[in-house]
Motif scaffolding. Sequence first.
Motif, PDB file in Angstrom:
ATOM      1  N   ASN A  42       9.059  -7.122  -6.094  1.00 31.53           N
ATOM      2  CA  ASN A  42       9.774  -5.987  -5.512  1.00 31.53           C
ATOM      3  C   ASN A  42      11.232  -5.901  -5.940  1.00 31.53           C
ATOM      4  O   ASN A  42      11.887  -4.899  -5.711  1.00 31.53           O
ATOM      5  CB  ASN A  42       9.733  -6.084  -3.979  1.00 31.53           C
ATOM      6  N   ASP A 234      10.231 -16.642   2.054  1.00 29.72           N
ATOM      7  CA  ASP A 234       9.308 -15.558   1.648  1.00 29.72           C
ATOM      8  C   ASP A 234       8.041 -16.176   1.044  1.00 29.72           C
ATOM      9  O   ASP A 234       7.591 -15.787  -0.026  1.00 29.72           O
ATOM     10  CB  ASP A 234      10.005 -14.663   0.609  1.00 29.72           C
ATOM     11  N   HIS A 236       4.877 -16.122   0.793  1.00 27.58           N
ATOM     12  CA  HIS A 236       3.559 -15.459   0.806  1.00 27.58           C
ATOM     13  C   HIS A 236       2.770 -15.897  -0.424  1.00 27.58           C
ATOM     14  O   HIS A 236       3.299 -16.620  -1.294  1.00 27.58           O
ATOM     15  CB  HIS A 236       3.729 -13.943   0.882  1.00 27.58           C
ATOM     16  N   PHE A 254      15.030 -15.660  -0.735  1.00 26.75           N
ATOM     17  CA  PHE A 254      15.299 -15.388   0.676  1.00 26.75           C
ATOM     18  C   PHE A 254      15.669 -16.670   1.443  1.00 26.75           C
ATOM     19  O   PHE A 254      15.751 -16.662   2.665  1.00 26.75           O
ATOM     20  CB  PHE A 254      14.079 -14.752   1.346  1.00 26.75           C
ATOM     21  N   ARG A 350       3.708  -6.424   9.501  1.00 26.17           N
ATOM     22  CA  ARG A 350       4.638  -5.733   8.584  1.00 26.17           C
ATOM     23  C   ARG A 350       3.948  -5.361   7.263  1.00 26.17           C
ATOM     24  O   ARG A 350       4.250  -4.333   6.671  1.00 26.17           O
ATOM     25  CB  ARG A 350       5.914  -6.543   8.364  1.00 26.17           C
ATOM     26  N   ARG A 351       3.029  -6.196   6.801  1.00 25.71           N
ATOM     27  CA  ARG A 351       2.356  -5.896   5.530  1.00 25.71           C
ATOM     28  C   ARG A 351       1.353  -4.748   5.674  1.00 25.71           C
ATOM     29  O   ARG A 351       0.933  -4.177   4.679  1.00 25.71           O
ATOM     30  CB  ARG A 351       1.629  -7.135   4.994  1.00 25.71           C
TER      31      ARG A 351
HETATM   32  C1  SR1 Z   1      12.828  -4.750  -0.342  1.00 31.29           C
HETATM   33  S1  SR1 Z   1      12.035  -6.226  -0.556  1.00 31.29           S
HETATM   34  C2  SR1 Z   1      10.502  -6.114   0.217  1.00 31.29           C
HETATM   35  C3  SR1 Z   1       9.842  -7.411   0.421  1.00 31.29           C
HETATM   36  O1  SR1 Z   1       9.597  -8.060  -0.799  1.00 31.29           O
HETATM   37  C4  SR1 Z   1       9.831  -9.445  -0.670  1.00 31.29           C
HETATM   38  O2  SR1 Z   1       8.745 -10.181  -1.157  1.00 31.29           O
HETATM   39  C5  SR1 Z   1      10.090  -9.719   0.795  1.00 31.29           C
HETATM   40  O3  SR1 Z   1       8.920 -10.070   1.503  1.00 31.29           O
HETATM   41  C6  SR1 Z   1      10.631  -8.413   1.228  1.00 31.29           C
HETATM   42  O4  SR1 Z   1      10.537  -8.193   2.610  1.00 31.29           O
END
Ligand code: SR1
Length: 403
Positions: A42, A234, A236, A254, A350-351
């Motif tokens: 991202n 972060d 994941h 992060f 959130r995902r």
């Molecule tokens: C704007 S960044 C969106 C997401 O991508 C990263 O992997 C983080 O989880 C973040 O929240």
Amino acid sequence: MMTIDTVRYEPFTIETAIAYSKQIGLFTQNDVLEAEEIGDGNLNLVFRIQNKEANKSIILKQALPYAKVVGSSWPLTLDRARIESEALKHAYEVVPEFTPRVYHSDHTLAVTVMDDLSHLQIVRKGLIEGKVYPRLARDIGTFLAHTLFYHSDFGMNQQEKKKLTLHFNNPELCKITEDLVFTDPFFDHDTNNIPSKLREFVETTLWSDKTLKREVASLKHLFLTKGEALIHGDLHTGSIFASTEETVVIDPEFAYFGPMGFDIGAFIANILLSYLSQEGHIENDQTRNEYQDYLLSVLIETWNIFDVEFGALWQDNSQDSFMKVDGYLDDVLKQIFQDTLGFAGCKMIRRMIGLAGVEDVEAIENEELRLNVKRSAITLGKTLIMNRSQITSINELKKVVTQ
Ligand code: SR1
Ligand code: MG
């Protein structure tokens, strides 16, 4: 010969990335190099630079001054590249087997040059394809125990920890998490991404549930205030590369001093999302059940390894007199487990409805199936948040998931 100016920031191109990798001495001027931009995350640019003849390659990762997922309208600190390279070096000190080696970093250019892991696969992709990673749970459980213990008041000199905290002041990236994980999905916020057919469900299940909001408020407060350990921030399944023989954790931009359960919860949430999403990936019932059983075994083994390894480190490396007090380790692990479940719940939700979804679910072509998976994930996420103090063991979590 092209020379890269290191006094001011400039985003790399294929050509400048190649020139820079020679300039810093990782290749000679005469080496014939090829490069490609392979970043699919991202936020950043990621170049793979290789000398095919010598069979040598490296990764050059550069932060952009904005969030790539949104565009230049969302400015974002370049300091995250410093945080990432420092966090990788700290992880490398305690778990070199699970960490890419950093060869070079430059804070002005916001660049980190590190091992190329192209012989491995991003775990999220592998799980979508139904792959089994026999070492994943053991390795991630060990990674978590060692990185978290040795960067906490339990495993490092407590004065040194206070000093180290200053190096990992990461307000802008923490704010992303505070907003995107803990706030926006629980309100009708414009960063959310909610399919119209799911809106009513989200309104009744999340937005109008005041008790849920109180629980999420207290989890957000933990994230804001509990500087327990240097965490990845972060973790994941898109931040993990693996094969059947190897596991490597990347991308700690992060990182900050936060609650240990946030890292464990991130991993658990993403394994659970993979578990639920298999409804949309594996048609055959028996094959799907077997693969889902494997994913549950990953959850159980990860926690059990974390628990045992953390306990062993605690016995051998205590930094505090109270660590010898009977029962204190149990209290700490119980609290970490409870935090883990709450954070996992927020991360699942959130995902499903926030900015930045996950491919596990978004790649399900059949709309009804995809929406059903999203409903199940939101419901399970909410259950984890609400019942985190009643679910007291990883086997109980398994029961909750399978019910
Ligand atoms: C704007 S960044 C969106 C997401 O991508 C990263 O992997 C983080 O989880 C973040 O929240
Ligand atoms: Mg990332």
